[in-house]
Design an enzyme around this catalytic site. Structure first.
Site, PDB file in Angstrom:
ATOM      1  CG  HIS A 130      -1.933  -1.071   1.260  1.00 17.79           C
ATOM      2  ND1 HIS A 130      -2.804  -1.322   0.230  1.00 17.79           N
ATOM      3  CD2 HIS A 130      -2.200  -2.024   2.206  1.00 17.79           C
ATOM      4  CE1 HIS A 130      -3.562  -2.366   0.547  1.00 17.79           C
ATOM      5  NE2 HIS A 130      -3.212  -2.812   1.730  1.00 17.79           N
ATOM      6  CG  ASP A 161      -3.105  -8.440   1.173  1.00 17.71           C
ATOM      7  OD1 ASP A 161      -2.485  -8.847   2.169  1.00 17.71           O
ATOM      8  OD2 ASP A 161      -4.037  -7.593   1.256  1.00 17.71           O
ATOM      9  CG  HIS A 201      -6.824  -5.261   2.201  1.00 16.04           C
ATOM     10  ND1 HIS A 201      -6.241  -6.151   3.090  1.00 16.04           N
ATOM     11  CD2 HIS A 201      -7.958  -4.809   2.790  1.00 16.04           C
ATOM     12  CE1 HIS A 201      -6.998  -6.228   4.170  1.00 16.04           C
ATOM     13  NE2 HIS A 201      -8.050  -5.432   4.024  1.00 16.04           N
ATOM     14  CG  ASP A 247      -5.282  -9.978   3.996  1.00 14.41           C
ATOM     15  OD1 ASP A 247      -5.078 -10.678   3.008  1.00 14.41           O
ATOM     16  OD2 ASP A 247      -4.966  -8.772   4.092  1.00 14.41           O
TER      17      ASP A 247
HETATM   18 ZN   LIG Z   1      -4.310  -7.157   3.151  1.00  9.41          ZN
END
Ligand SMILES: [Zn+2]
Length: 363
Positions: free
Chosen positions: A137, A174, A176, A261
């Site tokens: 990120h 992941d 996200h 996750d």
């Molecule tokens: Zn994540």
């Protein structure tokens, strides 16, 4: 041939403090399970590194200003405009301060991802894993989503600079969307970026029509998944999209990243990938890596529930390396095929968007 697993003692300082979802005890708990289940299996070699990345290495993606600010904040000096550089989820939730020592720890994480690449490129191992890597990120001037320096971007750019690589496949599994990584290579055909994530959650990017721009058009592939998407859907996406694209792209290396996750017991998202599903991912990445002399780099750090986190990480690493390991998992609350019809529609749309750029998407 063996898999090198790089880690550092300093990972204990990659910790945002009590009450924050990202704590450093994850690393110790993974190593404990690793030692219990793997022991002295000769396929694996643990390599410890405590040397941090240098400024000029971080500058492959981050601005000088940002690096200086992070360095200063981590030394305990108050920065009046700190939130111009980091989000409020990147500080200690109780003190509101930027954790001391985290700057050095994240530099070591970056270095370890670069080292993992070096090991593979220099033929010391076919596969290399960085425990702590995958901080996808982080932006050039902004740290968010528990990520400070983006080791994925820096490592891919390092691969281009040092080894003249021109076709790097980056696979983000992941839960996200990898907004930092996506931004870095959005107009760059030297990276084929494929990102599976839950749609509608943080960071709110990774839409199906985000497929790159300019020379990089068609080289970004977003696969936004519905809540409760599970193993069968993931496997179908690998078979229908990821493997055919990889075969056509002919990568010189595969970089996969992402931790636990997407597992329902991880509880930070609503995806439904079980341990079997993570094992399947490792096996598919192993298969893809055959396109590039079995070379792959794996970066793992995400996950928010200790027990499942260690098991998922170990499952990803062992399946990637062709090693069987027995891991117990409570029965899943999610039926594996619940979202299959939706996934099939997603695959159809993704293929339509990519058809102008890829022959393999016309089938
Ligand atoms: Zn994540």
């Amino acid at each position: 041939m063996k898999t090198i697993i790089v880690y550092s003692d300093e990972l204990r300082n990659y910790d945002f403090g009590p009450g924050h979802p990202f704590r450093s005890n994850r690393f110790a708990s993974f190593l404990e399970l690793y030692r219990e289940k793997i022991g002295d299996n000769k396929v694996f070699e643990l390599v410890k590194n405590n040397e941090p990345a240098r400024d000029e290495e971080l500058e492959l993606w981050h601005s000088k200003d940002y690096i200086q600010t992070i360095k200063t904040a981590s030394a305990g000096i108050t920065i009046p405009n700190l939130y111009r550089f980091i989000s409020q989820d990147n500080v200690n939730p109780i003190t509101g301060e930027f954790p001391e020592g985290i700057e050095k720890a994240t530099r070591i994480i970056v270095k370890n991802s670069m080292l993992a690449l070096d090991f593979v490129q220099k033929g010391k191992s076919e596969k290399a894993v960085n425990i702590g890597g995958g901080l996808h990120h982080a932006k050039p001037d902004y740290g968010e989503g528990f990520c400070i320096y983006n080791d994925v971007v820096i490592t891919a750019r390092y691969a281009m600079k040092k080894y003249n690589l021109e076709r790097i496949l980056i696979l983000d599994t992941d839960a996200h969307a990898g907004n930092g990584t996506c931004e870095a290579f959005y107009s760059d055909p030297n990276v084929l970026f494929i990102d599976l994530h839950q749609r509608g959650i943080y960071p709110g990017t990774g839409f199906i029509n985000e497929i790159g721009e300019g020379k990089g058009k068609g080289f970004t592939v977003n696969l936004p998944l519905s809540a409760r998407t599970s193993n069968e859907s993931y496997e179908l996406i690998f078979d229908e999209i990821i493997l055919p694209l990889a075969e056509e792209y002919k990568p010189e290396i595969v970089i996969r990243y992402g931790g636990s996750d997407p597992h329902p017991d991880d509880e930070i998202t609503e995806l439904g990938l079980s341990l079997e599903g993570f094992k399947m991912i490792g096996e598919k990445v192993r298969e893809i890596s055959k396109l590039c002399q079995n070379k792959s780099v794996d970066l793992i750090c995400s996950g928010y529930k200790q027990d499942i986190l260690s098991k998922v990480w170990l499952s990803l690493i062992t399946s990637l390396s062709g090693v069987e390991v027995k891991l117990e998992e409570p029965p899943l609350k999610v039926k594996s095929d619940e979202m299959l019809t939706e996934t099939k529609n997603l695959i159809k749309k993704v293929k339509e968007n990519l058809q102008p750029y890829w022959k393999s998407m016309k089938k």
